[in-house]
Each structure stands twice: as structure tokens, then as C-alpha cells.
Design a protein around this motif. Structure first.
Motif, PDB file in Angstrom:
ATOM      1  N   VAL A 148       0.849  -1.196   0.000  1.00 39.20           N
ATOM      2  CA  VAL A 148       0.000   0.000   0.000  1.00 39.20           C
ATOM      3  C   VAL A 148       0.879   1.238   0.000  1.00 39.20           C
ATOM      4  CG1 VAL A 148      -1.877   1.182   1.148  1.00 39.20           C
ATOM      5  CG2 VAL A 148      -1.736  -1.275   1.282  1.00 39.20           C
ATOM      6  N   PHE A 151       2.295   1.743  -3.360  1.00 42.46           N
ATOM      7  CA  PHE A 151       1.279   2.303  -4.252  1.00 42.46           C
ATOM      8  C   PHE A 151       1.152   3.806  -4.029  1.00 42.46           C
ATOM      9  CE2 PHE A 151      -3.272   3.501  -4.631  1.00 42.46           C
ATOM     10  CZ  PHE A 151      -3.359   3.443  -6.002  1.00 42.46           C
ATOM     11  N   LEU A 154       4.135   5.614  -5.561  1.00 40.14           N
ATOM     12  CA  LEU A 154       3.940   5.636  -7.011  1.00 40.14           C
ATOM     13  C   LEU A 154       2.921   6.699  -7.406  1.00 40.14           C
ATOM     14  CD1 LEU A 154       3.952   4.250  -9.852  1.00 40.14           C
ATOM     15  CD2 LEU A 154       2.351   2.630  -8.957  1.00 40.14           C
ATOM     16  N   GLU A 155       1.807   6.708  -6.684  1.00 38.97           N
ATOM     17  CA  GLU A 155       0.747   7.676  -6.945  1.00 38.97           C
ATOM     18  C   GLU A 155       1.258   9.105  -6.715  1.00 38.97           C
ATOM     19  OE1 GLU A 155      -2.417   6.587  -7.812  1.00 38.97           O
ATOM     20  OE2 GLU A 155      -2.696   8.713  -8.263  1.00 38.97           O
ATOM     21  N   GLY A 176     -11.496  14.190  -8.778  1.00 43.06           N
ATOM     22  CA  GLY A 176     -11.856  12.802  -9.077  1.00 43.06           C
ATOM     23  C   GLY A 176     -10.691  11.863  -8.828  1.00 43.06           C
ATOM     24  N   ILE A 177      -9.490  12.296  -9.243  1.00 47.25           N
ATOM     25  CA  ILE A 177      -8.305  11.458  -9.046  1.00 47.25           C
ATOM     26  C   ILE A 177      -8.048  11.272  -7.551  1.00 47.25           C
ATOM     27  CG2 ILE A 177      -5.808  11.407  -9.312  1.00 47.25           C
ATOM     28  CD1 ILE A 177      -6.264  12.815 -12.040  1.00 47.25           C
ATOM     29  N   ASP A 180     -10.535   8.889  -6.117  1.00 47.38           N
ATOM     30  CA  ASP A 180     -10.235   7.502  -6.483  1.00 47.38           C
ATOM     31  C   ASP A 180      -9.118   6.942  -5.610  1.00 47.38           C
ATOM     32  OD1 ASP A 180     -11.989   6.576  -8.297  1.00 47.38           O
ATOM     33  OD2 ASP A 180     -10.830   7.110 -10.065  1.00 47.38           O
ATOM     34  N   VAL A 181      -8.062   7.740  -5.435  1.00 48.32           N
ATOM     35  CA  VAL A 181      -6.936   7.261  -4.632  1.00 48.32           C
ATOM     36  C   VAL A 181      -7.389   7.041  -3.193  1.00 48.32           C
ATOM     37  CG1 VAL A 181      -4.646   7.814  -3.785  1.00 48.32           C
ATOM     38  CG2 VAL A 181      -5.273   8.387  -6.099  1.00 48.32           C
ATOM     39  N   VAL A 183     -10.415   6.245  -2.109  1.00 52.76           N
ATOM     40  CA  VAL A 183     -11.197   5.011  -2.018  1.00 52.76           C
ATOM     41  C   VAL A 183     -10.282   3.803  -2.149  1.00 52.76           C
ATOM     42  CG1 VAL A 183     -13.112   3.708  -2.992  1.00 52.76           C
ATOM     43  CG2 VAL A 183     -13.233   6.171  -2.875  1.00 52.76           C
ATOM     44  N   ALA A 184      -9.272   3.911  -3.032  1.00 52.99           N
ATOM     45  CA  ALA A 184      -8.348   2.785  -3.211  1.00 52.99           C
ATOM     46  C   ALA A 184      -7.659   2.457  -1.894  1.00 52.99           C
ATOM     47  CB  ALA A 184      -7.318   3.123  -4.288  1.00 52.99           C
ATOM     48  N   VAL A 187     -10.188   0.936   0.542  1.00 49.61           N
ATOM     49  CA  VAL A 187     -10.521  -0.466   0.241  1.00 49.61           C
ATOM     50  C   VAL A 187      -9.331  -1.364   0.557  1.00 49.61           C
ATOM     51  CG1 VAL A 187     -11.180  -2.059  -1.589  1.00 49.61           C
ATOM     52  CG2 VAL A 187     -12.208   0.177  -1.485  1.00 49.61           C
ATOM     53  N   MET A 188      -8.106  -0.870   0.239  1.00 49.61           N
ATOM     54  CA  MET A 188      -6.925  -1.666   0.562  1.00 49.61           C
ATOM     55  C   MET A 188      -6.808  -1.842   2.068  1.00 49.61           C
ATOM     56  SD  MET A 188      -4.029  -0.298  -2.006  1.00 49.61           S
ATOM     57  CE  MET A 188      -4.201  -0.477  -3.764  1.00 49.61           C
TER      58      MET A 188
ATOM     59  N   TRP B 133     -10.083   7.831 -17.102  1.00 46.31           N
ATOM     60  CA  TRP B 133      -9.216   7.184 -16.116  1.00 46.31           C
ATOM     61  C   TRP B 133      -9.955   7.011 -14.795  1.00 46.31           C
ATOM     62  CZ3 TRP B 133      -7.413   8.196 -11.284  1.00 46.31           C
ATOM     63  CH2 TRP B 133      -6.421   7.327 -10.824  1.00 46.31           C
ATOM     64  N   ILE B 134     -10.628   8.071 -14.374  1.00 47.39           N
ATOM     65  CA  ILE B 134     -11.370   8.000 -13.107  1.00 47.39           C
ATOM     66  C   ILE B 134     -12.381   6.866 -13.161  1.00 47.39           C
ATOM     67  CG2 ILE B 134     -13.033   9.236 -11.659  1.00 47.39           C
ATOM     68  CD1 ILE B 134     -11.614  11.812 -12.479  1.00 47.39           C
ATOM     69  N   GLU B 137     -10.659   3.370 -12.987  1.00 48.02           N
ATOM     70  CA  GLU B 137     -10.223   3.072 -11.628  1.00 48.02           C
ATOM     71  C   GLU B 137     -11.434   2.768 -10.739  1.00 48.02           C
ATOM     72  OE1 GLU B 137      -7.486   2.448 -10.232  1.00 48.02           O
ATOM     73  OE2 GLU B 137      -7.730   2.843  -8.106  1.00 48.02           O
ATOM     74  N   LEU B 141     -12.386  -0.434  -8.127  1.00 47.27           N
ATOM     75  CA  LEU B 141     -12.690  -0.312  -6.700  1.00 47.27           C
ATOM     76  C   LEU B 141     -14.038  -0.911  -6.351  1.00 47.27           C
ATOM     77  CD1 LEU B 141     -11.274   3.264  -6.255  1.00 47.27           C
ATOM     78  CD2 LEU B 141     -10.223   1.115  -5.577  1.00 47.27           C
ATOM     79  N   TRP B 160      -6.961  -9.237  -3.296  1.00 50.82           N
ATOM     80  CA  TRP B 160      -5.783  -8.421  -3.023  1.00 50.82           C
ATOM     81  C   TRP B 160      -4.940  -8.257  -4.275  1.00 50.82           C
ATOM     82  CZ3 TRP B 160      -4.198  -4.983   0.215  1.00 50.82           C
ATOM     83  CH2 TRP B 160      -2.846  -4.656   0.271  1.00 50.82           C
ATOM     84  N   LEU B 163      -6.797  -5.962  -6.745  1.00 47.05           N
ATOM     85  CA  LEU B 163      -6.805  -4.568  -6.313  1.00 47.05           C
ATOM     86  C   LEU B 163      -5.444  -3.930  -6.541  1.00 47.05           C
ATOM     87  CD1 LEU B 163      -8.866  -2.800  -4.952  1.00 47.05           C
ATOM     88  CD2 LEU B 163      -8.037  -3.563  -2.746  1.00 47.05           C
ATOM     89  N   LEU B 164      -4.401  -4.633  -6.124  1.00 44.11           N
ATOM     90  CA  LEU B 164      -3.080  -4.029  -6.163  1.00 44.11           C
ATOM     91  C   LEU B 164      -2.543  -3.939  -7.587  1.00 44.11           C
ATOM     92  CD1 LEU B 164      -1.163  -3.043  -3.862  1.00 44.11           C
ATOM     93  CD2 LEU B 164       0.273  -4.892  -4.656  1.00 44.11           C
TER      94      LEU B 164
END
Lengths: 212, 492
Positions: A148, A151, A154-155, A176-177, A180-181, A183-184, A187-188, B133-134, B137, B141, B160, B163-164
């Protein structure tokens, strides 16, 4: 000029991430990088920052500097781990690879020129190096929480590039980006919690029953 | 209307989390799926107006993929009625390792399904690269909880990885988006617009080095999501561990949506005179995918993984079609339609087989034709269709792609592809026909009776459509495919 200092700090932060064994220190490093990144859109543009840039900066800093570290620290607390396990690639080797990667990114960003107005070669290098560090952390470390973190690094690299080079993207896309990040990571985090409960450890090398 | 297409499943999906009544929730799922399909059908007749200052617009390729998505979702939602009725016990026994586990709450499952539909719809109508893109992604999710419906360690592992790997891939695609923006501003200092319709007219003035880098990153990013080798590693796990209707949607609808991301950037590359470079990259990854799929299909022991690797193969074929250009593009679009129909049908049937036999092992399933004739017959039909046997539509789409290879003098591509397809045919035949034939008594698994009719109707319908497409393409679809191919620079 101020921007250059931020970029240098970001690069040093990446090297620290490669060398560190303590999860807490890594999370704090990524959080500090997040706050620094929040400043980039304010400094990068050629004009004085508008209301829109300030808004994105505040949202970005809050998410990357406060919310994500909080989520990650919670995951660390729940799993009661603080130290990393022996990674696939050792720490000193990781730093060495990081330095080589940094040199490679310098060369790469030279080749990608010409840059748009306002972007320096250092900015592109720092962004690409963050992407490189993130990818390397993901593949070379075992604990799922490291992935995580990788990630996020990287992000951050991608975000740095976007904030520094494309000062004219629209608000909707930037928010929006970020959403998304967010929520990612959320969720992770949930997945981490379940992995911990299910396996009693979060080492991804044990996640290997699915083959072929 | 475009907004309605997205908001209807989005709002009902969010609401489904809070609806206590099981019957009402399930009814809502089917109603929304039907309404969405009806609106999509309407979009064929009336041209929906652009929304959000041109960021949302329906073009031919988008309409094609939206129709696939919407149709498959309707089929999957009907199947879900039978499936959820079977799965709504408190404690379930794992079929492979015989431990007890629970399912995720059904409200969340249905909610995520609807949100998944909303996200995929947004992918198909986005005309802005950032928005696209949004949306892609977002599909990752909201579909991750769907894969983790059965709460046990294997599905968790699959979730996992999904997702990753997909998030990392998609993050690289975002970098590609920024590179594309840079390629637009770096020369003339113009605005860094990422709206496709603004990029296309000035594509020639984009900086070629940045454009190429953008294409490479987006191909890697969206290619990960689409399951192109060597970035396909999440795909077999996610497809084999998720509930069958989710596998059907992942394979039939989601992979196409990711492919649409590649289609869009390919469109810009073609217009910017970089088509030769991008086509070569697509061709390489496509061939590699088919080859990797062939290797893993031979001797595959798990029938859901078999179908998953077959998806890798077909995504490779789509990439090859685009890599060839011209007639290949038409072939690839037609192939996407056929593959989605047949693969969704096969995954739904795999769910039936799994519930009848209680195993995913190919070797333990025998006598499908006798123990449940409906499932068995459709399974054989599905096998014939997916391997491209006439008269199913896949035969023609594969044929068009192969013909394009030979017509362009790409002998190497054509011959290698033919050999690989032959290997895949043999591998799939050994597995699928072995499952269908023999007597049920000889199988190692305990066999329960035939499946509920509600779980057969969607597969039978999909099979009928796939067969009809092989017998003759309707004029309206043919027109849509040609128009879509023309925008990417392909002509038949």
C-alpha cells in the motif's frame, strides 16, 4: 527555487523509504511527502495560485498528510507489528538500486525534453524516481502494508508530475483522481484488515495458494 | 439521457446498501438492469445529446461497448436471482477444502453490482481522458468487493492481487494521461486539453516523443486491466475465485471497457501519425498474450481458470486486430461482441457446473450431458463457439483478423496465430468435451440434480444471440461496427 528544495526533499524521502525497516517511520515519511506535494501546485504555476489551486492543495494535503497516515497507522496497530520482515531485496541493496534508478531517471528525463514551460528537468526526474521507488517497494517487500505504501509513493510520483507540469487540468479531474486514490487506500485498508484476520500475518509471500 | 444512464444505476446502487428487504433488493437489481438495457436500446435510435460540455458523448465504439455491457448485465442479473437464492444460507461449506465460511452481506453485493454498472457506463461515454481514467479506476474499486463475496482466504488472495495489480497499472495509465497533456502543450504552448474531440483535429501537432511515451504507459496501464500478457497475472485468480456471475461480468464487460481505454489512445496515435509505432506494440503484446494463454490452457486442471486463460487469449486477439489495422479493426470490434456473449455464457454455465458437482476440477467432472442435459448441451455449444467453430460468430471474427494478417503480408503473425489457435482448440476440446461426456457415476464428485431453470435462461439466450450473429450480422450492427472501425482508422 523553493520548488527545487521540495523536490530534493522528496528524492531524499524516497531513499529513506528504501532504507527503512520500521513501518512507523515509513508511514511518516510518506505523509511528509504528501504534505510537500500539496505545496507543489501552489509553487509550480507561472502565475500566482488561484482559488482552485489552493483548494486542490488543501484537499491533497489533508488526504495525503493526515487521512492516509491515520488509516495506515490504524492498520499497523491492529496487526500489532512494527518491524518489517526480511525483504526479498536487502536494505543496502535497495538503496544502491535506488541510486542507480535515480541516475537512470535523470538520463530518461533528459531524453524526454522539450518540457512545457514551467517544468524543470529536476521535477520530471523527481516524479519518475517516485514512480520507480513505488514500483520497487511493491515488488521487493513482503508485508502487504508495504505494498500500500509503495502504491502511495507511485501515486505521489504521478501526482507530482501532474501538478508540476499540467497546471491547467480541470478541477473535476483533479478531485476525481484524489477521490479515487482515497477510495483505493480505504478499500486496501479493509482488505489488509481481512488478510490479517484470515492469515494472522500480512506477508504477501504467504498469499500463494492460487497458481497456474 | 447520458447522465440518466450513469445516474440510474449509481443512485439505486447506493440505495441498495440501505434497503432491508431481500426480495425488494433483488427486484430492484433486475428492474434497473432492464431499464438500463432499454435506455441503451433507445440510444441506438436517437442520438443522445452530449453532456457536461462535451465530456460525455456517445460515439460508435462507445455505444457498441455500452450495448455489450448492458446486455450482459441484464443476463447476469437474471442469473443472480437463482444464484443468490442458492447462496443465502448463513454458513456455507467451501467446495474445495470443506471449511465453513460466510458470504458478504447481500445488500452490499447488489449495491456494488449496480455501482459497477454505473462505472462501466461512465467508461463507455467518457470523451475526456482524465474522466475515462477516473471511471476505469472506479470499476476496479467497486468490483473488488464483488470478488470477495465468498469470505475465505482464496478469494481474499484473489481480491488483493486484483486490487493491487490493477491499481498500480492504472496509476501508470494516469501518468500516460499527463504525458499526453504535455505532448499537447510542449510545442505550441496551447491548452493541455485532454478531451478527445479537441485532441484529434490537432493530433499532428502533438509532440511525438511524449505521445509515444503516453501510448506506452496507457497500453501498460489499461492493458493490465484488460489482461494482456505479461500483465495478466491477476486475471485467472480473480476470475476463478469470484462468484460466476461476477466472473461473467469481469470477462465479458470489464475487459472490454479497459480495452476501450487502449482504443481511445490508439485513435489519437493514428491521427497523430504514430500509428505504426502503436500498432507494432499492440501486435507484440497481443501475440504474447495468445501464446501465454496457449501455454497455460494446455493441461489446465481447473475449469474456471480454463475460461479465464481463454479470456487472455481473446484479449490478445483484440490487440492483434488493432495492431493489424484496417480490416483487423473491424474484426476486433466484432470479435469483442462475440467473445463477450460466449464467455459470459460459459462463466454462467461454469457456475451451474460448480453447484451441481461441487468441484472446479476438470478431471472430476464427468457426464455433464447426462446429469444436467441443459447445462451440458449449452456447455458443448459454448466450447464450439469460443474456439471459433462455424457457424458461430467467433469463427467469422477470427477469420477476419487472420485474413487481415495474410492480406497485409504479415505471414509470421498469421502462421504463428494459426498454430497457437490450433493448440488452444485441442486443449479446450480435451477439457470441455471430457467434462460433457461419460457417465455421471464415473465422476469423482457427488452430483446433485439439474440446475434451476432461472440459471439456464440467461446462458441459453446468450448462446442464441452468438449463433444468430454467426448466421448473419444485422444491418444496424454491421453499420455500427463499420463506423466504429472507421473512427480508429480501419476500413473493411
Amino acid at each position: 527555487m523553493k520548488l527545487d528544495w521540495i523536490l530534493v526533499l522528496l528524492v531524499l524521502g524516497n531513499l529513506r523509504l528504501l532504507a527503512s525497516t520500521r513501518l512507523g517511520a515509513k508511514i511518516r515519511t510518506v505523509a511528509a511527502q504528501g504534505v510537500l506535494l500539496g505545496l507543489v501546485p501552489l509553487l509550480a504555476g507561472m502565475h500566482a495560485p488561484g482559488l482552485r489551486a489552493a483548494f486542490v492543495a488543501v484537499v491533497g494535503m489533508t488526504l495525503k498528510g493526515v487521512v492516509f497516515p491515520w488509516l495506515l497507522f490504524r492498520a499497523v496497530r491492529e496487526t500489532r507489528i512494527s518491524r518489517d520482515v526480511q525483504p526479498y531485496v536487502g536494505y543496502s541493496a535497495s538503496v544502491l538500486i535506488g541510486v542507480i534508478g535515480l541516475a537512470a531517471m535523470f538520463l530518461l528525463s533528459e531524453r524526454l525534453a522539450p518540457f512545457p514551460a514551467g517544468a524543470s528537468s529536476l521535477l520530471v526526474t523527481a516524479a519518475l524516481f517516485s514512480v520507480f521507488t513505488g514500483l520497487f517497494l511493491i515488488v521487493s517487500r513482503k508485508r502487504a502494508i508495504n505494498q500500500v505504501l509503495g502504491f502511495l509513493v507511485l501515486e505521489n510520483g504521478v501526482y507530482l508530475f501532474g501538478a508540476g507540469v499540467m497546471s491547467e487540468t480541470s478541477l473535476l479531474v483533479e478531485v476525481g483522481i484524489l477521490l479515487d486514490v482515497f477510495v483505493a487506500v480505504f478499500v486496501m485498508g479493509i482488505a489488509l484488515f481481512h488478510i490479517n484476520r484470515e492469515f494472522d500475518h500480512i506477508e504477501t509471500d504467504r498469499l500463494s495458494s492460487l497458481k497456474n | 439521457m447520458l447522465l440518466a444512464l450513469i445516474l440510474l444505476p449509481a443512485i439505486t446502487g447506493a440505495a441498495a446498501f440501505f434497503i432491508p428487504s431481500t426480495a425488494f433488493r433483488r427486484a430492484l437489481l433486475v428492474c434497473v438492469a432492464s431499464a438500463h438495457a432499454a435506455m441503451t436500446g433507445l440510444a441506438w435510435r436517437l442520438d443522445p445529446a452530449p453532456a457536461l460540455s462535451g465530456w460525455l458523448m456517445m460515439d460508435d465504439a462507445g455505444l457498441l461497448f455500452l450495448s455489450i455491457t448492458s446486455g450482459l448485465f441484464l443476463a447476469a442479473s437474471v442469473y443472480a436471482l437463482g444464484y443468490l437464492a442458492r447462496e443465502s444460507k448463513d454458513e456455507m461449506t467451501d467446495l474445495e477444502e470443506h471449511f465453513l465460511f460466510r458470504n458478504a452481506p447481500e445488500a452490499g453485493f447488489i449495491g456494488c453490482l449496480l455501482l459497477f454498472l454505473a462505472a462501466m457506463t461512465l467508461v463507455t461515454v467518457s470523451r475526456h481522458f482524465g474522466l475515462l481514467w477516473i471511471a476505469v479506476e472506479a470499476t476496479t474499486l467497486v468490483s473488488a468487493p464483488l470478488i470477495y463475496f465468498h469470505r475465505h482466504h482464496r478469494s481474499l488472495e484473489a481480491t488483493w492481487k486484483y486490487l493491487l495489480i490493477c491499481s498500480v497499472g492504472i496509476a501508470l495509465a494516469l501518468l500516460g494521461n499527463f504525458f499526453l497533456g504535455v505532448s499537447a502543450v510542449s510545442i505550441d504552448g496551447g491548452r493541455a486539453s485532454l478531451v478527445i474531440d479537441e485532441l484529434l483535429p490537432r493530433a499532428r501537432s502533438l509532440n511525438p516523443a511524449w505521445l509515444k511515451a503516453a501510448f506506452a504507459l496507457m497500453l501498460v496501464g489499461y492493458g493490465t486491466k484488460m489482461g494482456l500478457a505479461p500483465l495478466h497475472t491477476w486475471l485467472p485468480d480473480a476470475h476463478s475465485e469470484s462468484p460466476s456471475l461476477v466472473s461473467a461480468l469481469l470477462s465479458g464487460a470489464l475487459l472490454n471497457c479497459a480495452f476501450l481505454g487502449v482504443v481511445r489512445i490508439q485513435q489519437v496515435c493514428n491521427a497523430g501519425g504514430q500509428g505504426a509505432f502503436s500498432q507494432k506494440a499492440l501486435l507484440t503484446l497481443g501475440l504474447l498474450s495468445v501464446a501465454v494463454a496457449a501455454v497455460f490452457l494446455v493441461g489446465q486442471t481447473d475449469f474456471k481458470r480454463l475460461l479465464a486463460y481463454s479470456s487472455v487469449e481473446h484479449m490478445g486477439l483484440l490487440a492483434i486486430g488493432f495492431g493489424l489495422g484496417q480490416a483487423g479493426v473491424f474484426g476486433a470490434f466484432f470479435h469483442a461482441v462475440n467473445h463477450s456473449l460466449v464467455k459470459a455464457m460459459l462463466f454462467l454455465l461454469a457456475g451451474n457446473v460448480l453447484s451441481c458437482y461441487g468441484t472446479k476440477s476438470i478431471a472430476q467432472v464427468r457426464g455433464l450431458l447426462r446429469s444436467s442435459p441443459g447445462t451440458g448441451a449449452l456447455w458443448v455449444a459454448g466450447f464450439l463457439a469460443i474456439t471459433g467453430t462455424p457457424p458461430f460468430g467467433l469463427f467469422f471474427s477470427k477469420f477476419i483478423i487472420l485474413k487481415a494478417a495474410f492480406d497485409q503480408g504479415q505471414l509470421f503473425v498469421g502462421v504463428v496465430l494459426l498454430v497457437l489457435l490450433a493448440v488452444i482448440f485441442i486443449a479446450m476440446a480435451t477439457a470441455c468435451l471430457g467434462m460433457a461426456q461419460g457417465s455421471a457415476e464415473s465422476s469423482a464428485a457427488r452430483v446433485t440434480g439439474p440446475c434451476h431453470w432461472l440459471t439456464l435462461v440467461p446462458s441459453a439466450t446468450l448462446a442464441a444471440v452468438a449463433l444468430a450473429l454467426g448466421i448473419g450480422i444485422p444491418e444496424s450492427l454491421n453499420h455500427l461496427l463499420s463506423m466504429a472501425a472507421r473512427t480508429i482508422g480501419g476500413v473493411l
